[in-house]
Structure formats: structure tokens, C-alpha cells
Design an enzyme around this catalytic site. Structure first.
Site, PDB file in Angstrom:
ATOM      1  N   TYR A 142       0.821  -1.212   0.000  1.00 50.48           N
ATOM      2  CA  TYR A 142       0.000   0.000   0.000  1.00 50.48           C
ATOM      3  C   TYR A 142       0.856   1.264   0.000  1.00 50.48           C
ATOM      4  CZ  TYR A 142      -4.158  -2.864   0.927  1.00 50.48           C
ATOM      5  OH  TYR A 142      -5.176  -3.775   0.840  1.00 50.48           O
ATOM      6  N   LYS A 192       3.212 -15.192   1.838  1.00 51.17           N
ATOM      7  CA  LYS A 192       3.241 -16.059   0.657  1.00 51.17           C
ATOM      8  C   LYS A 192       4.713 -16.322   0.318  1.00 51.17           C
ATOM      9  CE  LYS A 192       0.456 -17.117  -2.139  1.00 51.17           C
ATOM     10  NZ  LYS A 192      -0.059 -18.491  -2.411  1.00 51.17           N
ATOM     11  N   ASP A 225      -3.031 -17.774   1.727  1.00 53.77           N
ATOM     12  CA  ASP A 225      -4.230 -18.350   1.097  1.00 53.77           C
ATOM     13  C   ASP A 225      -4.745 -19.529   1.924  1.00 53.77           C
ATOM     14  OD1 ASP A 225      -1.925 -19.749   0.401  1.00 53.77           O
ATOM     15  OD2 ASP A 225      -2.570 -20.200  -1.649  1.00 53.77           O
ATOM     16  N   ASP A 249      -5.433  -6.813   5.504  1.00 51.92           N
ATOM     17  CA  ASP A 249      -6.653  -6.122   5.076  1.00 51.92           C
ATOM     18  C   ASP A 249      -7.714  -7.158   4.689  1.00 51.92           C
ATOM     19  OD1 ASP A 249      -8.326  -4.048   4.374  1.00 51.92           O
ATOM     20  OD2 ASP A 249      -7.295  -3.570   2.490  1.00 51.92           O
ATOM     21  N   ASP A 253     -11.134  -8.660   7.154  1.00 51.24           N
ATOM     22  CA  ASP A 253     -12.541  -8.576   6.740  1.00 51.24           C
ATOM     23  C   ASP A 253     -13.187  -9.957   6.808  1.00 51.24           C
ATOM     24  OD1 ASP A 253     -12.471  -5.847   6.243  1.00 51.24           O
ATOM     25  OD2 ASP A 253     -13.484  -6.016   4.311  1.00 51.24           O
TER      26      ASP A 253
HETATM   27  C1  IPM Z   1      -9.243  -0.895   6.248  1.00 50.20           C
HETATM   28  C2  IPM Z   1      -9.742  -0.223   5.017  1.00 50.20           C
HETATM   29  C3  IPM Z   1      -8.685   0.742   4.550  1.00 50.20           C
HETATM   30  C4  IPM Z   1      -7.463  -0.040   4.139  1.00 50.20           C
HETATM   31  C5  IPM Z   1      -9.107   1.706   3.445  1.00 50.20           C
HETATM   32  C6  IPM Z   1     -10.352   2.477   3.814  1.00 50.20           C
HETATM   33  C7  IPM Z   1      -7.998   2.632   3.080  1.00 50.20           C
HETATM   34  O1  IPM Z   1     -10.065  -1.184   4.064  1.00 50.20           O
HETATM   35  O2  IPM Z   1      -8.934  -0.194   7.223  1.00 50.20           O
HETATM   36  O3  IPM Z   1      -9.186  -2.121   6.270  1.00 50.20           O
HETATM   37  O4  IPM Z   1      -7.374  -0.523   3.024  1.00 50.20           O
HETATM   38  O5  IPM Z   1      -6.581  -0.194   4.977  1.00 50.20           O
HETATM   39 MG    MG Z   2     -10.038  -3.178   4.803  1.00 51.79          MG
END
Ligand code: IPM
Ligand code: MG
Length: 368
Positions: A142, A192, A225, A249, A253
Site C-alpha cells: 500500500y 506467501k 491463502d 486487510d 474482513d
Molecule cells: C481498512 C480499510 C482501509 C485499508 C481503506 C479504507 C484505506 O479497508 O482499514 O481495512 O485498506 O486499509
Molecule cells: Mg479493509
């Protein structure tokens, strides 16, 4: 008293609504526990762009650097989708993380018993789940250079660079091991290494830090993975997972959804200790700005409230008070209170964002 300074950046979408409930909780601690907070507020994301043409002004950045803890709501929304990349709402958040050097992002995924049936996985797979993903937050793909969209011959090429130094890996590994020692003493590192050199280095450095300073912690390694697959198959095998920015990230989620709702999960982003010994820190819910339900009183304030609980624990060394707040949240859920994101049980009418906040205050009162 005071000497607990907080900067609130409510941001966009449902951010301001859920943060209003956190304000009530902060005030409750002042009124009922004698723990005063010196709270200031400012803009971030689209809200800051609308006011100043930038998702984070230098003045706000300076304030964030000066306080004990930043509480952030959410950033972004369809209104800003067409903006130039450099002024997109998300850049405000990334700038905070980068300039405050918040390299360790703690994302707990905890399944409240009252909500185990909301998960898309079977109750027995998620009931009692309590894991933390430690995501490296200030480096990796990132942030790596070179990056951009260039033209090569007659077509465009999108470029991002995954890059990790040994010290960046070592410091986040250390955070994960320290955290594991306060929990079930187990760390699983994910990368990975089968296809990426940065993954090979990641694995080696995590192992070195372990062998040198944390031999008492049980360490395992997994390809990311396979880790994603194991998170869905049997998540309770994990305690602390440490991984890079991109994989963290994604995996966080996925882990969040195991618990039934993204609306429940807090996070802490921590950096190095400041002069007063407290770590640089930013707390935010894992959920986003949810523009589709913004302004309707439907949002679940719990993730944001639990983020404040994390601030009590990690910034202010008030672990007992954090536990008090977490218990109040657990109580209202056990009592059957549900915001609109948590529907599906028979005969349940959703409560609004502020009704949920008020119920949590009620549970805090009842717990005194
Ligand atoms: C997170 C979000 C952020 C990221 C975005 C909003 C920049 O997805 O905090 O997980 O990618 O880190
Ligand atoms: Mg995120």
C-alpha cells in the site's frame, strides 16, 4: 483528571452517527467514574475535503500527533469516487497511519455468544471465537515505491511494490508476540513465502524474533491463502495472527464476518511510545462509512464503542474500565437488543443507533 486527550475525527457516512454514541460513553466515564477526557473534534476524509479541499489538513495532522488517542469514525462515500486519487477520503486515513507511524493494527474478531447464529458459519465453528489479527499497517504494497500507472508501448501498466525491511517486520512481530503473551500465547504468521521474496524475508525475520526473544510463545507459519481457508474451516485454532498490510486487510474482513456482523468489530492502530510512555494510537471501527444507510439512525454503534474500549485499555491503561464497557455491550446483546444489521431472529424490532447507545449507558449504570 484530564491528561487523557482524545481527538475525534468522525469522518463520513455513518461515522458521525456512531461517534455521537461514543461521545455519550465518554461523558458517562467523566460523570460516573470520575475519568475526565479532554476531547476535541475535527474533520477527516470527504468531510475535510468538502471544507478544505484536502482529506486531512496539516493542522489536523498536528493535532493528531499531539493527543494521546485519535478516535476515527469512517471515511469515504460515492460522492468522492471520482476525485483525484491524491485527495480521496481514504488518503486522509492513510496519511494519519503513515505519519503517526501506526505500524501495528490490532483487529480482534470476537464472537459474542448472543450473536453466534448471525454468522454465515455454523454456531459450533464460531461460538466463543476470540482471535486477534495483527496487521502491519504502514508499509508493504500500500505504500511501496515505485507505484503508479505508466504507459509502456501502446498500453498502460499499473504498478505497486511490495517492500518490507527487516526492522518493519521485526517490530510488528514483536507486537504480536507481546500480545500473545497476554492471551493464549500462540502466534500464527501468514505470508506467501512460496511465491514472494518479501514473504521469505517475513517468515525468516518473524522466526528470528521468536527464537531470540519469545521462545515461550508457540509460533507457526502459514501461507496466507491457506490461512484464509483455515479461518473459514476452523477459526478457533488461532489466537494471534500476524501478517502484512495487504493480507491483513483481506484476512481481517474475512475474520470479521465470522462473527456475524462487521458492525461489531473495533480496531486499534498502535505505534511507538511517545514521551509520556503511551503509544501513538488511533482507534477505529473495522466497518466503513456505509453510505447506503447513513443518516437514517440504522447504524450499529457497537464497533465504534468497542474501539473506545480498546483506547481505554491500550492508551489509558484502564483495562478494568474497558472490561466494564465490554460487559455492558455483551449485556445489551444478551438482552436481545439488535440494530438493523443484526436482524433475522423472529419477532425482533431493530433499535436505532441512539437507542443502542442509550441501552449501553443503561447497562453501564446497572453495572456500577
Ligand atoms: C481498512 C480499510 C482501509 C485499508 C481503506 C479504507 C484505506 O479497508 O482499514 O481495512 O485498506 O486499509
Ligand atoms: Mg479493509
Amino acid at each position: 483528571m484530564a491528561n487523557h486527550s482524545i481527538l475525534i475525527l468522525a469522518g463520513d457516512g455513518i461515522g458521525p452517527e456512531v461517534m455521537a454514541e461514543v461521545r455519550k460513553v465518554i461523558d458517562w466515564f467523566g460523570a460516573r467514574r470520575g475519568i475526565g477526557f479532554d476531547v476535541s473534534e475535527d474533520l477527516v476524509g470527504g468531510a475535510a475535503y468538502d471544507a478544505h479541499g484536502t482529506p486531512l489538513t496539516d493542522a489536523t495532522m498536528e493535532k493528531a500527533q499531539a493527543v494521546d488517542a485519535v478516535l476515527l469514525g469512517a471515511v469515504g462515500g460515492p460522492k468522492y469516487d471520482k476525485l483525484d486519487f491524491s485527495v480521496k477520503p481514504e488518503r486522509g486515513l492513510l496519511r494519519l497511519r503513515k505519519e503517526m507511524d501506526l505500524f501495528a493494527n490490532l483487529r480482534p474478531a470476537q464472537c459474542f455468544d448472543a450473536l453466534a447464529d448471525f454468522s454465515s458459519l455454523k454456531r459450533e465453528v464460531v461460538a466463543g471465537l476470540d482471535i486477534v489479527i495483527v496487521r502491519e499497517l504502514t508499509s508493504g504494497i500500500y505504500f511501496g515505491e515505485p507505484r503508479g500507472i505508466i504507459t509502456e508501448g501502446n498500453e498502460r501498466v499499473g504498478i505497486n511494490t511490495q517492500r518490507y525491511t527487516e526492522s518493519e517486520i521485526a517490530r510488528v512481530a514483536k507486537s504480536a508476540f507481546e500480545l500473545a503473551r497476554k492471551r493464549s500465547n500462540k502466534v500464527c504468521s501468514m505470508e506467501k513465502a512460496n511465491v514472494m521474496e518479501s514473504g521469505i524475508l517475513w517468515r525468516e525475520v518473524v522466526q528470528e524474533v521468536h527464537d531470540r526473544d519469545y521462545p515461550d510463545v508457540e509460533l507457526s507459519h502459514m501461507y496466507a491463502d491457506a490461512g484464509a481457508m483455515q479461518l473459514c474451516r476452523w477459526p478457533k485454532q488461532f489466537d494471534v495472527i500476524v501478517t502484512d498490510n495487504l493480507f491483513g486487510d483481506l484476512l481481517s474482513d474475512a475474520a470479521a464476518m465470522l462473527t456475524g456482523s462487521l458492525g461489531m468489530l473495533p480496531s486499534a492502530s498502535l505505534g511507538a511510545p511517545m514521551a509520556n510512555g503511551r503509544p501513538k494510537a488511533l482507534y477505529e471501527p473495522v466497518h466503513g462509512s456505509a453510505p447506503d444507510i447513513a443518516g437514517q439512525g440504522k447504524a450499529n454503534p457497537i464497533a465504534c464503542i468497542l474501539s473506545f474500549a480498546m483506547a481505554l485499555r491500550y492508551s489509558f491503561d484502564l483495562g478494568d474500565e474497558a472490561g466494564r464497557l465490554e460487559a455492558a455491550v455483551e449485556k445489551v446483546l444478551a438482552d436481545g437488543l439488535r440494530t438493523a444489521d443484526l436482524l433475522g431472529e423472529e419477532g425482533v424490532t431493530p433499535v436505532s443507533t441512539s437507542e443502542m447507545g442509550d441501552a449501553i449507558l443503561g447497562a453501564l449504570d446497572a453495572g456500577l
